[in-house]
Scaffold this motif. Structure first.
Motif, PDB file in Angstrom:
ATOM      1  N   MET A 168       0.874  -1.170   0.000  1.00  0.00           N
ATOM      2  CA  MET A 168       0.000   0.000   0.000  1.00  0.00           C
ATOM      3  C   MET A 168       0.911   1.221   0.000  1.00  0.00           C
ATOM      4  N   GLN A 169       0.770   2.056  -1.013  1.00  0.00           N
ATOM      5  CA  GLN A 169       1.617   3.241  -1.121  1.00  0.00           C
ATOM      6  C   GLN A 169       0.727   4.484  -1.155  1.00  0.00           C
ATOM      7  N   ALA A 170       1.039   5.433  -0.274  1.00  0.00           N
ATOM      8  CA  ALA A 170       0.268   6.677  -0.203  1.00  0.00           C
ATOM      9  C   ALA A 170       1.227   7.850  -0.279  1.00  0.00           C
ATOM     10  N   TRP A 171       0.795   8.938  -0.936  1.00  0.00           N
ATOM     11  CA  TRP A 171       1.685  10.083  -1.085  1.00  0.00           C
ATOM     12  C   TRP A 171       0.916  11.391  -1.172  1.00  0.00           C
ATOM     13  N   THR A 172       1.667  12.459  -0.954  1.00  0.00           N
ATOM     14  CA  THR A 172       1.153  13.809  -1.151  1.00  0.00           C
ATOM     15  C   THR A 172       2.313  14.705  -1.555  1.00  0.00           C
ATOM     16  N   LEU A 173       2.003  15.872  -2.108  1.00  0.00           N
ATOM     17  CA  LEU A 173       3.022  16.830  -2.538  1.00  0.00           C
ATOM     18  C   LEU A 173       2.906  18.095  -1.696  1.00  0.00           C
ATOM     19  N   ILE A 174       4.033  18.484  -1.081  1.00  0.00           N
ATOM     20  CA  ILE A 174       4.066  19.692  -0.256  1.00  0.00           C
ATOM     21  C   ILE A 174       5.394  20.402  -0.500  1.00  0.00           C
ATOM     22  N   ASN A 175       5.320  21.688  -0.852  1.00  0.00           N
ATOM     23  CA  ASN A 175       6.526  22.506  -1.053  1.00  0.00           C
ATOM     24  C   ASN A 175       7.518  21.849  -2.018  1.00  0.00           C
ATOM     25  N   ASN A 176       6.999  21.391  -3.134  1.00  0.00           N
ATOM     26  CA  ASN A 176       7.815  20.796  -4.195  1.00  0.00           C
ATOM     27  C   ASN A 176       8.553  19.530  -3.752  1.00  0.00           C
ATOM     28  N   LYS A 177       7.988  18.858  -2.765  1.00  0.00           N
ATOM     29  CA  LYS A 177       8.505  17.563  -2.321  1.00  0.00           C
ATOM     30  C   LYS A 177       7.369  16.546  -2.338  1.00  0.00           C
ATOM     31  N   ALA A 178       7.719  15.299  -2.627  1.00  0.00           N
ATOM     32  CA  ALA A 178       6.757  14.197  -2.541  1.00  0.00           C
ATOM     33  C   ALA A 178       7.043  13.407  -1.271  1.00  0.00           C
ATOM     34  N   TYR A 179       6.030  13.275  -0.437  1.00  0.00           N
ATOM     35  CA  TYR A 179       6.134  12.468   0.780  1.00  0.00           C
ATOM     36  C   TYR A 179       5.406  11.155   0.502  1.00  0.00           C
ATOM     37  N   VAL A 180       6.158  10.061   0.524  1.00  0.00           N
ATOM     38  CA  VAL A 180       5.628   8.755   0.113  1.00  0.00           C
ATOM     39  C   VAL A 180       5.782   7.764   1.263  1.00  0.00           C
ATOM     40  N   LEU A 181       4.686   7.119   1.632  1.00  0.00           N
ATOM     41  CA  LEU A 181       4.709   6.095   2.683  1.00  0.00           C
ATOM     42  C   LEU A 181       4.288   4.765   2.066  1.00  0.00           C
ATOM     43  N   THR A 182       5.099   3.731   2.286  1.00  0.00           N
ATOM     44  CA  THR A 182       4.842   2.431   1.668  1.00  0.00           C
ATOM     45  C   THR A 182       4.822   1.326   2.713  1.00  0.00           C
ATOM     46  N   TYR A 183       3.679   0.658   2.814  1.00  0.00           N
ATOM     47  CA  TYR A 183       3.547  -0.516   3.681  1.00  0.00           C
ATOM     48  C   TYR A 183       3.709  -1.757   2.815  1.00  0.00           C
ATOM     49  N   THR A 184       4.602  -2.663   3.230  1.00  0.00           N
ATOM     50  CA  THR A 184       4.886  -3.871   2.458  1.00  0.00           C
ATOM     51  C   THR A 184       4.782  -5.104   3.344  1.00  0.00           C
ATOM     52  N   ALA A 185       4.143  -6.140   2.813  1.00  0.00           N
ATOM     53  CA  ALA A 185       4.026  -7.416   3.523  1.00  0.00           C
ATOM     54  C   ALA A 185       3.904  -8.532   2.496  1.00  0.00           C
ATOM     55  N   GLU A 186       4.169  -9.755   2.933  1.00  0.00           N
ATOM     56  CA  GLU A 186       3.850 -10.886   2.072  1.00  0.00           C
ATOM     57  C   GLU A 186       2.334 -10.918   1.883  1.00  0.00           C
ATOM     58  N   LYS A 187       1.904 -11.367   0.709  1.00  0.00           N
ATOM     59  CA  LYS A 187       0.475 -11.320   0.386  1.00  0.00           C
ATOM     60  C   LYS A 187      -0.379 -11.987   1.458  1.00  0.00           C
ATOM     61  N   SER A 188       0.065 -13.129   1.945  1.00  0.00           N
ATOM     62  CA  SER A 188      -0.734 -13.872   2.923  1.00  0.00           C
ATOM     63  C   SER A 188      -0.800 -13.164   4.274  1.00  0.00           C
ATOM     64  N   ASP A 189       0.202 -12.328   4.579  1.00  0.00           N
ATOM     65  CA  ASP A 189       0.259 -11.652   5.878  1.00  0.00           C
ATOM     66  C   ASP A 189      -0.180 -10.193   5.811  1.00  0.00           C
ATOM     67  N   TYR A 190      -0.507  -9.720   4.632  1.00  0.00           N
ATOM     68  CA  TYR A 190      -0.828  -8.297   4.440  1.00  0.00           C
ATOM     69  C   TYR A 190      -1.911  -7.777   5.394  1.00  0.00           C
ATOM     70  N   PRO A 191      -3.008  -8.510   5.615  1.00  0.00           N
ATOM     71  CA  PRO A 191      -4.072  -7.952   6.478  1.00  0.00           C
ATOM     72  C   PRO A 191      -3.676  -7.807   7.944  1.00  0.00           C
ATOM     73  N   GLU A 192      -2.672  -8.565   8.389  1.00  0.00           N
ATOM     74  CA  GLU A 192      -2.378  -8.618   9.823  1.00  0.00           C
ATOM     75  C   GLU A 192      -2.044  -7.252  10.414  1.00  0.00           C
ATOM     76  N   TYR A 193      -1.217  -6.478   9.715  1.00  0.00           N
ATOM     77  CA  TYR A 193      -0.822  -5.166  10.229  1.00  0.00           C
ATOM     78  C   TYR A 193      -1.409  -4.020   9.405  1.00  0.00           C
ATOM     79  N   LEU A 194      -2.397  -4.321   8.579  1.00  0.00           N
ATOM     80  CA  LEU A 194      -2.967  -3.282   7.722  1.00  0.00           C
ATOM     81  C   LEU A 194      -3.558  -2.140   8.545  1.00  0.00           C
TER      82      LEU A 194
END
Length: 207
Positions: A168-194
């Motif tokens: 799951m990757q989420a981002w926004t643009l502020i002051n000519n910068k991109a702030y990007v947050l990426t949550y990564t998990a194995e497919k089978s474990d993805y819901p556990e910490y979602l």
């Protein structure tokens, strides 16, 4: 006359027997219902007792001017590599000794080469996802508020080596910068910490 009296006596006797055998069934059914309710309650308790409850701490970066919350059991590591835009990574604890992949949340701050609209960056970023990873399958794209600012979020499957991952990757643009947050998990474990990952994204704030 005597025959009728005998038949009447038998009828009354049968009625009495029927009534006396009917009453004990009610407590038996009630007892069975109680036993089922107790069993279901025990199963429900066991299910919820295994659900991890996360306590959150606050991380503050004076260097990069942002703050966010993260689960206290997750390890945090500040990154100082000038060649990459990743500045921070949070790593979930291992579930057991056989856990081969630990879930992560990575914070990346990109300096934009030129002023860009969010729509332009969305197209560019999704293009980067498709060229960076293999076997990419975009599952969801949606507008999302990030750091109290208009942003975007993408959920996708991808391969990294032999690992089948979900991100799951989420981002926004502020002051000519991109702030990007990426949550990564194995497919089978993805819901556990979602839920924890979503809480981290929602708490993200730029100073």
């Amino acid at each position: 006359m005597q025959r009728l009296e005998k038949l009447s006596d038998r009828s009354q006797s049968t009625t009495i027997i029927t009534k006396t055998t009917a009453f004990p069934l009610k407590p038996a059914l009630t007892g069975a219902g109680i036993a089922i309710a107790i069993a279901l309650g025990a199963l429900t308790f066991q299910h919820f007792s295994k659900t991890p409850v996360e306590n959150f701490l606050t991380y503050q970066s004076s260097e990069h001017q942002f703050a966010m919350k993260y689960p206290e059991r997750w390890e945090k590591q500040e990154l100082q590599n000038p060649l990459i835009a990743d500045v921070l990574v949070f790593t979930a604890p291992k579930k057991n000794s056989a856990d081969a992949y630990q879930e992560q949340m990575i914070v990346r701050i990109e300096d934009l080469p030129r002023p860009m609209s969010l729509e332009e960056y969305n197209k560019w970023s999704i293009g980067q996802i498709k060229t960076t990873f293999t076997d990419v399958n975009i599952i969801e794209e949606t507008a999302k508020t990030v750091a109290n600012n208009s942003g975007y979020a993408v959920v996708f499957d991808a391969k990294e080596g032999e690992k089948s991952l979900k991100k799951m990757q989420a981002w926004t643009l502020i002051n000519n910068k991109a702030y990007v947050l990426t949550y990564t998990a194995e497919k089978s474990d993805y819901p556990e910490y979602l839920k924890s990952a979503e809480g981290m994204v929602e708490s993200f704030a730029v100073n």
